[in-house]
Design an enzyme around this catalytic site. Structure first.
Site, PDB file in Angstrom:
ATOM      1  N   ARG A   1       3.760   1.653  -1.441  1.00 58.04           N
ATOM      2  CA  ARG A   1       4.244   1.825  -2.820  1.00 58.04           C
ATOM      3  C   ARG A   1       3.128   2.345  -3.726  1.00 58.04           C
ATOM      4  NH1 ARG A   1       5.950  -4.067  -3.061  1.00 58.04           N
ATOM      5  NH2 ARG A   1       5.404  -4.003  -0.868  1.00 58.04           N
TER       6      ARG A   1
ATOM      7  N   GLU B   1      10.957 -22.543  -8.363  1.00 54.41           N
ATOM      8  CA  GLU B   1      11.709 -22.750  -9.601  1.00 54.41           C
ATOM      9  C   GLU B   1      12.510 -21.493  -9.949  1.00 54.41           C
ATOM     10  OE1 GLU B   1      10.925 -23.740 -14.344  1.00 54.41           O
ATOM     11  OE2 GLU B   1       9.279 -23.875 -12.913  1.00 54.41           O
TER      12      GLU B   1
ATOM     13  N   GLU C   1       0.827  -1.221   0.000  1.00 50.95           N
ATOM     14  CA  GLU C   1       0.000   0.000   0.000  1.00 50.95           C
ATOM     15  C   GLU C   1       0.856   1.264   0.000  1.00 50.95           C
ATOM     16  OE1 GLU C   1      -3.804   2.063   2.283  1.00 50.95           O
ATOM     17  OE2 GLU C   1      -3.239  -0.005   2.732  1.00 50.95           O
TER      18      GLU C   1
END
Length: 300
Positions: free
Chosen positions: A98, A129, A96
């Site tokens: 940002r 991954e 928030e």
């Protein structure tokens, strides 16, 4: 270069797809959902609503302005996370500050990770991954760890098991996100290493962090030299600790002092501290004088 172009093209394609009502992605089973999970996309700021259950309601205005200045100069380094609730409509999950700072500087879009229905396991697999890749910079790895904590609620112990890394290693990466955004960018761009960042992070003051960062870059300091520089800075700002003065719990009377003098035949020093404690110091001036005092104690 071809790899970078391909990645950008994929992002543009997905952004367009998200605005196509005939191919709206609503769950992890929908077509193209696998391409969306774990990907950063630019979305319209106006399409994002604040989470009504956000526990934080007060934001420091000065800190928000500082973040806005950083975003104006460097862009949004760490993407926000949103949940897709309808077609081209999202609800904020994290970030928030940002989002607010981006609005302050007039941005119309913001980079975001988009969560969709039942995508938890897919997201975990995508992030794990991603972490295993060899071409990631330390900040990208740290952000992936942070997402596993914030969005999947994994503990560092659970992450350690998932990604096959020691808990201390994970903690070291996460600490990098406490660095000034300028320094995070420096790590991402390869101006300094993770080792440099780990040395700087022990300093809490952002101005001091950036000052040391600039010195590292301009003088091409090694990690060891950086650690020495940080140590010197910390010793310079370390406050002098004064010994706590303890009031004596009672006072030695002249009669008591004289009793020591009469017994030992010397001027005995008696100090009284707090809680009834203290010490007695008996001076001697030769080995013969010491033996004399020992005999007195043995007789007494």
């Amino acid at each position: 270069m071809a790899k970078a172009l391909k990645k950008q093209a994929l992002g543009r394609g997905l952004s367009a797809l998200l605005k196509d009502p005939d191919n709206d992605i609503r769950s992890a089973e929908d077509k193209n959902a696998d391409k969306l999970i774990g990907t950063i996309l630019e979305i319209d700021i106006e399409a994002i609503e604040i989470n009504p259950f956000q526990p934080r309601s007060n934001f420091n205005e000065e800190a928000l302005q500082e973040l806005a200045t950083s975003i104006r100069e460097l862009g949004v380094i760490q993407p926000i996370t949103v949940r897709k609730i309808d077609f081209n409509n999202y609800q904020l999950i994290s970030g928030e500050r940002r989002l607010r700072a981006s609005k302050l500087v007039g941005l119309t879009t913001i980079p975001a990770y988009i969560r969709i229905a039942n995508d938890n396991e897919s997201l975990v697999m995508a992030l794990v991954e991603n972490i295993q890749r060899h071409d990631l910079d330390p900040i990208e790895i740290a952000l992936s760890y942070q997402r596993l904590i914030e969005e999947i609620q994994l503990t560092q112990e659970q992450m350690s098991e998932r990604v096959g890394k020691k808990r201390s290693t994970i903690s070291n990466y996460l600490r990098l996100l406490k660095l000034d955004p300028i320094i995070q960018t420096g790590i991402r761009d390869g101006f300094i290493s993770m080792g440099h960042g780990r040395a700087i992070i022990t300093i809490e003051n952002y101005e001091a962090q950036t000052s040391i960062y600039q010195k590292i870059v301009s003088e091409n300091l090694s990690v060891r030299e950086t650690e020495a520089l940080v140590k010197k800075y910390q010793e310079g700002v370390k406050p002098t600790v004064k010994a706590k003065k303890t009031n004596p719990s009672f006072e030695i009377t002249p009669i008591q002092k004289q009793a020591f003098v009469d017994f030992f035949g010397a001027k005995v020093a008696v100090k009284v501290a707090g809680k009834g404690k203290g010490e007695i110091s008996i001076p001697f001036y030769s080995e013969e004088d010491l033996n004399r005092i020992i005999k007195l104690i043995q007789k007494g």
